[in-house]
Design an enzyme around this catalytic site. Structure first.
Site, PDB file in Angstrom:
ATOM      1  N   SER A  26      11.875   3.462  -2.124  1.00  0.00           N
ATOM      2  CA  SER A  26      12.321   2.123  -2.674  1.00  0.00           C
ATOM      3  C   SER A  26      11.723   1.144  -2.219  1.00  0.00           C
ATOM      4  O   SER A  26      12.382   0.853  -0.847  1.00  0.00           O
ATOM      5  CB  SER A  26      13.842   1.966  -3.257  1.00  0.00           C
ATOM      6  OG  SER A  26      14.154   3.447  -4.238  1.00  0.00           O
ATOM      7  N   HIS A  58      10.104   0.824  -8.569  1.00  0.00           N
ATOM      8  CA  HIS A  58       9.114   2.088  -8.377  1.00  0.00           C
ATOM      9  C   HIS A  58       7.702   2.280  -9.728  1.00  0.00           C
ATOM     10  O   HIS A  58       7.961   2.822 -10.215  1.00  0.00           O
ATOM     11  CB  HIS A  58      10.406   2.973  -9.514  1.00  0.00           C
ATOM     12  CG  HIS A  58      11.775   3.182  -9.049  1.00  0.00           C
ATOM     13  ND1 HIS A  58      11.363   3.936  -6.847  1.00  0.00           N
ATOM     14  CD2 HIS A  58      13.034   2.478  -8.752  1.00  0.00           C
ATOM     15  CE1 HIS A  58      13.258   3.667  -7.085  1.00  0.00           C
ATOM     16  NE2 HIS A  58      13.806   3.080  -7.506  1.00  0.00           N
ATOM     17  N   HIS A  80      13.595  10.263 -10.570  1.00  0.00           N
ATOM     18  CA  HIS A  80      14.958  10.792  -9.806  1.00  0.00           C
ATOM     19  C   HIS A  80      15.531  10.656 -10.644  1.00  0.00           C
ATOM     20  O   HIS A  80      15.996  11.515 -11.879  1.00  0.00           O
ATOM     21  CB  HIS A  80      15.555   9.165  -9.689  1.00  0.00           C
ATOM     22  CG  HIS A  80      15.131   8.165  -8.714  1.00  0.00           C
ATOM     23  ND1 HIS A  80      13.905   7.043  -8.947  1.00  0.00           N
ATOM     24  CD2 HIS A  80      14.910   7.918  -7.356  1.00  0.00           C
ATOM     25  CE1 HIS A  80      13.663   7.006  -7.759  1.00  0.00           C
ATOM     26  NE2 HIS A  80      14.294   7.869  -7.067  1.00  0.00           N
ATOM     27  N   TYR A  82      18.753  11.410 -11.944  1.00  0.00           N
ATOM     28  CA  TYR A  82      19.607   9.614 -12.548  1.00  0.00           C
ATOM     29  C   TYR A  82      18.972   9.066 -13.368  1.00  0.00           C
ATOM     30  O   TYR A  82      19.720   8.411 -14.245  1.00  0.00           O
ATOM     31  CB  TYR A  82      20.363   8.914 -11.135  1.00  0.00           C
ATOM     32  CG  TYR A  82      19.496   7.660 -10.859  1.00  0.00           C
ATOM     33  CD1 TYR A  82      19.044   7.139 -11.042  1.00  0.00           C
ATOM     34  CD2 TYR A  82      19.094   8.000  -8.911  1.00  0.00           C
ATOM     35  CE1 TYR A  82      17.999   6.037 -10.264  1.00  0.00           C
ATOM     36  CE2 TYR A  82      18.180   6.917  -8.516  1.00  0.00           C
ATOM     37  CZ  TYR A  82      17.452   5.786  -9.303  1.00  0.00           C
ATOM     38  OH  TYR A  82      16.354   5.358  -8.739  1.00  0.00           O
ATOM     39  N   GLU A  83      17.615   9.119 -13.548  1.00  0.00           N
ATOM     40  CA  GLU A  83      16.670   8.436 -14.364  1.00  0.00           C
ATOM     41  C   GLU A  83      16.599   9.297 -15.991  1.00  0.00           C
ATOM     42  O   GLU A  83      16.220   8.938 -17.248  1.00  0.00           O
ATOM     43  CB  GLU A  83      15.728   8.864 -13.884  1.00  0.00           C
ATOM     44  CG  GLU A  83      15.121   7.562 -13.387  1.00  0.00           C
ATOM     45  CD  GLU A  83      13.936   7.800 -12.298  1.00  0.00           C
ATOM     46  OE1 GLU A  83      12.907   6.289 -13.011  1.00  0.00           O
ATOM     47  OE2 GLU A  83      12.952   8.068 -11.603  1.00  0.00           O
ATOM     48  N   ALA A 110      16.144   5.169   0.672  1.00  0.00           N
ATOM     49  CA  ALA A 110      16.990   4.345   1.064  1.00  0.00           C
ATOM     50  C   ALA A 110      17.451   4.786   1.227  1.00  0.00           C
ATOM     51  O   ALA A 110      18.041   5.747   0.731  1.00  0.00           O
ATOM     52  CB  ALA A 110      16.997   3.078   0.331  1.00  0.00           C
ATOM     53  N   MET A 208      19.673   8.986  -3.397  1.00  0.00           N
ATOM     54  CA  MET A 208      20.151   9.437  -4.850  1.00  0.00           C
ATOM     55  C   MET A 208      18.343  10.512  -4.990  1.00  0.00           C
ATOM     56  O   MET A 208      18.144  10.124  -6.142  1.00  0.00           O
ATOM     57  CB  MET A 208      19.937   8.734  -5.328  1.00  0.00           C
ATOM     58  CG  MET A 208      21.355   7.875  -5.664  1.00  0.00           C
ATOM     59  SD  MET A 208      21.960   7.164  -6.388  1.00  0.00           S
ATOM     60  CE  MET A 208      23.136   5.907  -6.258  1.00  0.00           C
ATOM     61  N   SER A 209      17.933  11.004  -3.597  1.00  0.00           N
ATOM     62  CA  SER A 209      16.490  11.214  -3.973  1.00  0.00           C
ATOM     63  C   SER A 209      16.330  12.512  -2.949  1.00  0.00           C
ATOM     64  O   SER A 209      16.875  12.568  -2.280  1.00  0.00           O
ATOM     65  CB  SER A 209      15.543   9.963  -3.785  1.00  0.00           C
ATOM     66  OG  SER A 209      15.636   9.692  -2.618  1.00  0.00           O
ATOM     67  N   ASN A 232      22.381  -0.197   3.373  1.00  0.00           N
ATOM     68  CA  ASN A 232      23.647  -0.439   3.027  1.00  0.00           C
ATOM     69  C   ASN A 232      24.782   0.072   3.663  1.00  0.00           C
ATOM     70  O   ASN A 232      24.376   0.995   4.307  1.00  0.00           O
ATOM     71  CB  ASN A 232      24.134  -0.905   1.519  1.00  0.00           C
ATOM     72  CG  ASN A 232      23.751   0.493   1.478  1.00  0.00           C
ATOM     73  OD1 ASN A 232      22.605   0.662   0.903  1.00  0.00           O
ATOM     74  ND2 ASN A 232      25.247   1.217   0.344  1.00  0.00           N
ATOM     75  N   HIS A 241      21.481  -2.130  -6.329  1.00  0.00           N
ATOM     76  CA  HIS A 241      19.634  -1.722  -6.210  1.00  0.00           C
ATOM     77  C   HIS A 241      18.568  -2.971  -5.762  1.00  0.00           C
ATOM     78  O   HIS A 241      18.323  -2.286  -5.506  1.00  0.00           O
ATOM     79  CB  HIS A 241      19.622  -1.101  -7.951  1.00  0.00           C
ATOM     80  CG  HIS A 241      17.998  -0.644  -7.716  1.00  0.00           C
ATOM     81  ND1 HIS A 241      17.822   0.667  -7.397  1.00  0.00           N
ATOM     82  CD2 HIS A 241      16.939  -1.017  -8.609  1.00  0.00           C
ATOM     83  CE1 HIS A 241      16.281   0.928  -7.633  1.00  0.00           C
ATOM     84  NE2 HIS A 241      16.095  -0.179  -8.358  1.00  0.00           N
TER      85      HIS A 241
HETATM   86  N1  HPA Z   1      24.232   5.598  -1.617  1.00  0.00           N
HETATM   87  C1  HPA Z   1      23.532   6.375  -3.140  1.00  0.00           C
HETATM   88  N2  HPA Z   1      22.136   5.910  -2.481  1.00  0.00           N
HETATM   89  C2  HPA Z   1      22.232   4.875  -1.583  1.00  0.00           C
HETATM   90  C3  HPA Z   1      22.569   4.061  -0.889  1.00  0.00           C
HETATM   91  C4  HPA Z   1      24.204   4.837  -1.353  1.00  0.00           C
HETATM   92  O1  HPA Z   1      25.401   3.590  -0.044  1.00  0.00           O
HETATM   93  N3  HPA Z   1      21.579   3.066  -0.455  1.00  0.00           N
HETATM   94  C5  HPA Z   1      20.516   3.191  -1.157  1.00  0.00           C
HETATM   95  N4  HPA Z   1      20.518   4.313  -1.377  1.00  0.00           N
END
Ligand code: HPA
Length: 267
Positions: A26, A58, A80, A82-83, A110, A208-209, A232, A241
């Site tokens: 990302s 993306h 992903h 999650y998609e 990320a 998440m990847s 973060n 996101h």
């Molecule tokens: N959690 C899950 N996936 C992420 C995060 C997070 O805090 N930050 C960036 N991708």
């Protein structure tokens, strides 16, 4: 039971043994622009590849060419779980990288920081992973040509490449920490209790990847190296996101500098 055969090479792309496959997470898509492209193809135009979901940040295409003096396959964007993509669809990128002659895969992403000190803007070389996604991309791929059915994952992240990444950071004037990446399914961010659970499982960062791609790459015998940008603190109230993407784009130049140094160190 789906049993993908050896992937068909997209028109215009040629096998280039010894290439480095770089999967851009990302916000890092712009790194692809530094590539001297010999061929470019949108994921949606590759036979058998699903149309990416089009989340902002993306934009998905593959570039074959040269980057920082090396033969590369740059995968801008990824699929992903999650998609809604099936586990075996998460195998498409590393499978094609392998079919095109890649011997090393560099995954970028990320992630949310769990270990104290891993804050927005930190860089982390992935030393190992925890697959907390509840899926595995090798399910249904038993007959994937060249892949181990019960692939070992010990030492998945090549220790020489981890050291090289830390060294590359120093050369680029960056501190690259080392740590364990946990992958969750998403798309919701983690609760505070989940962050504590992941910490207890040995995770330093969460995303998440990446892990599905690494599992397939290792099953195919590719060398793997992973770099996370911490965007973060995991489980914080400002998880979003948009924030992740902004951190990605704001820091893409730093990530590129570290990767350029890393390329110089790769044998
Ligand atoms: N959690 C899950 N996936 C992420 C995060 C997070 O805090 N930050 C960036 N991708």
């Amino acid at each position: 039971m789906p049993s993908p055969s050896r992937p068909k090479l997209p028109p215009g792309l040629k096998p280039a043994p010894g290439s480095i496959a770089l999967i851009l997470g990302s916000g890092f898509g712009d790194i692809e622009r530094q590539c001297k492209a010999a061929a470019r193809v949108d994921y949606a135009d590759i036979a058998g590849w699903p149309r990416p979901s089009g989340l902002p940040g993306h934009k998905c295409r593959l570039t074959q060419g040269r980057l920082w003096g090396r033969k590369v396959l740059v995968f801008r964007g990824r699929y992903h779980a999650y998609e809604g993509f099936a586990p075996r669809q998460l195998a498409l990128i590393p499978q094609l990288a392998h079919a095109l002659g890649a011997t090393t895969v560099i995954v970028t992403n990320a992630a949310g920081g769990i270990r104290p000190g891993l804050n927005a803007g930190s860089l982390m070389a992935i030393t190992d992973h925890v697959n907390a996604m509840g899926i595995n991309p090798l399910v249904g791929l038993q007959r994937l040509p060249g892949a181990a059915r019960f692939a070992p994952m010990a030492g998945a992240y090549d220790p020489t490449l981890v050291s090289a990444l830390v060294k590359a950071g120093k050369s680029a004037g960056e501190t690259v920490a080392m740590g364990v990446y946990a992958a969750v399914l998403g798309p919701s961010f983690e609760t505070a209790a989940e962050v504590r659970a992941l910490k207890a499982m040995g995770a330093d960062a969460v995303g998440m990847s990446t892990v599905p791609e690494v599992i397939v790459a290792r099953a195919l015998g590719l060398r793997v190296c992973g770099l996370s940008l911490i965007t973060n603190r995991a489980g914080s109230s400002d998880d979003s996101h948009e924030g992740t993407l902004k951190q990605g784009t704001d820091n893409a130049g730093r990530v590129a500098n570290v990767l350029r140094e890393l390329f110089g160190l790769l044998a």
